[in-house]
Motif scaffolding. Structure first.
Motif, PDB file in Angstrom:
ATOM      1  N   ILE A  87       0.841  -1.202   0.000  1.00 36.71           N
ATOM      2  CA  ILE A  87       0.000   0.000   0.000  1.00 36.71           C
ATOM      3  C   ILE A  87       0.876   1.252   0.000  1.00 36.71           C
ATOM      4  O   ILE A  87       0.657   2.182  -0.783  1.00 36.71           O
ATOM      5  CB  ILE A  87      -0.948   0.001   1.228  1.00 36.71           C
ATOM      6  N   VAL A  88       1.878   1.274   0.875  1.00 30.08           N
ATOM      7  CA  VAL A  88       2.765   2.446   0.968  1.00 30.08           C
ATOM      8  C   VAL A  88       3.453   2.687  -0.369  1.00 30.08           C
ATOM      9  O   VAL A  88       3.520   3.821  -0.857  1.00 30.08           O
ATOM     10  CB  VAL A  88       3.801   2.261   2.102  1.00 30.08           C
ATOM     11  N   GLN A  89       3.943   1.613  -0.956  1.00 31.78           N
ATOM     12  CA  GLN A  89       4.642   1.762  -2.230  1.00 31.78           C
ATOM     13  C   GLN A  89       3.705   2.345  -3.302  1.00 31.78           C
ATOM     14  O   GLN A  89       4.085   3.238  -4.065  1.00 31.78           O
ATOM     15  CB  GLN A  89       5.160   0.398  -2.669  1.00 31.78           C
ATOM     16  N   THR A  90       2.467   1.859  -3.324  1.00 30.83           N
ATOM     17  CA  THR A  90       1.492   2.351  -4.296  1.00 30.83           C
ATOM     18  C   THR A  90       1.175   3.825  -4.049  1.00 30.83           C
ATOM     19  O   THR A  90       1.144   4.635  -4.981  1.00 30.83           O
ATOM     20  CB  THR A  90       0.196   1.504  -4.209  1.00 30.83           C
ATOM     21  N   LEU A  91       0.962   4.173  -2.778  1.00 27.19           N
ATOM     22  CA  LEU A  91       0.644   5.566  -2.448  1.00 27.19           C
ATOM     23  C   LEU A  91       1.800   6.484  -2.842  1.00 27.19           C
ATOM     24  O   LEU A  91       1.585   7.606  -3.313  1.00 27.19           O
ATOM     25  CB  LEU A  91       0.342   5.689  -0.952  1.00 27.19           C
ATOM     26  N   GLU A  92       3.016   6.003  -2.650  1.00 24.79           N
ATOM     27  CA  GLU A  92       4.176   6.825  -3.019  1.00 24.79           C
ATOM     28  C   GLU A  92       4.292   6.966  -4.530  1.00 24.79           C
ATOM     29  O   GLU A  92       4.584   8.049  -5.046  1.00 24.79           O
ATOM     30  CB  GLU A  92       5.454   6.243  -2.390  1.00 24.79           C
ATOM     31  N   THR A  93       4.004   5.892  -5.240  1.00 23.51           N
ATOM     32  CA  THR A  93       4.041   5.939  -6.710  1.00 23.51           C
ATOM     33  C   THR A  93       3.062   6.994  -7.238  1.00 23.51           C
ATOM     34  O   THR A  93       3.365   7.724  -8.183  1.00 23.51           O
ATOM     35  CB  THR A  93       3.670   4.557  -7.296  1.00 23.51           C
ATOM     36  N   TYR A  94       1.897   7.081  -6.597  1.00 24.82           N
ATOM     37  CA  TYR A  94       0.867   8.024  -7.049  1.00 24.82           C
ATOM     38  C   TYR A  94       0.973   9.385  -6.355  1.00 24.82           C
ATOM     39  O   TYR A  94       0.084  10.216  -6.479  1.00 24.82           O
ATOM     40  CB  TYR A  94      -0.527   7.421  -6.854  1.00 24.82           C
ATOM     41  N   GLU A  95       2.072   9.588  -5.639  1.00 25.30           N
ATOM     42  CA  GLU A  95       2.380  10.883  -5.022  1.00 25.30           C
ATOM     43  C   GLU A  95       1.258  11.395  -4.119  1.00 25.30           C
ATOM     44  O   GLU A  95       0.761  12.516  -4.254  1.00 25.30           O
ATOM     45  CB  GLU A  95       2.742  11.912  -6.102  1.00 25.30           C
TER      46      GLU A  95
END
Ligand code: GAR
Length: 189
Positions: free
Chosen positions: A72-80
């Motif tokens: 989840i964190v990685q995805t949220l970071e990818t989408y800024e």
């Protein structure tokens, strides 16, 4: 605009209320991504209408909560994403997510916290025989449904109320308070 990432598990009426508030310009924000965990969740269909990117992270495919939260964190970071909004997210989150977004994770809960924490809050209120319940937007901390309260709305329990009828009236209030509560959180980071 606030850059939001929404986490949702179900029908997505709160997700839609936030998207509508943004479209109406009553909330200065943008939903960068919707993350959902149930392949059948209706919220994914709603996201299409708003042309919001969706990512399915099925919790059943992860060995433990921490592994799901890492993705989840990685995805949220990818989408800024700057603000994480749990809109009917029916998973307990871990310090992995909270450490990545300190003080920036918000949740809505269908009771007047600190009453009726946890699952089936509407059933709990009916069973307790209280005459007033409601909904709460709060910051998320490791202990479930226990973070600082941002906004609440009260809902009377009426004679003859069922879980469905009461939940429907609570949700009207959820849709009303969630967008301004997000804006409020951003003014006191
Ligand atoms: C909302 O009523 C929310 O308060 C509740 O799930 C519903 C989701 O509805 N959340 C919890 O119970 C959290 N433990 P929605 O998918 O239509 O927004």
């Amino acid at each position: 605009p606030l850059r939001l990432g929404v986490l949702a598990s179900g029908s997505g009426s709160n997700f839609a209320a936030i998207a509508q508030a943004i479209a109406d310009d009553t909330l200065n924000a943008q939903i960068q991504v919707l993350i959902y965990n149930n392949p059948d969740a209706k919220v994914a269909v709603r996201a299409e209408k708003w042309q919001i990117p969706t990512v399915l992270l099925n919790h059943r495919r992860f060995p433990h909560r921490e592994a799901l939260d890492r993705e989840i964190v990685q995805t949220l970071e990818t989408y800024e994403v700057d603000w994480v909004v749990m809109a009917g997210w029916m998973r307990v989150v871990t310090p992995i997510l909270l450490a990545a977004f300190p003080n920036q994770v918000l949740n809505i809960h269908p009771s007047l916290l600190p009453s009726f924490k946890g699952v089936r809050a509407v059933e709990q209120a009916l069973a307790a025989g209280v005459k007033i319940t409601g909904c709460t937007v709060h910051r998320v901390v490791p202990e479930v449904d226990s973070g600082a309260i941002l906004m609440q709305a009260a809902v009377p329990i009426l004679p003859g109320d069922t879980v469905a009828s009461l939940q429907a009236r609570i949700q009207v209030q959820e849709h009303r308070i969630f967008p301004p509560a997000i804006a409020l959180a951003a003014t006191m980071p």
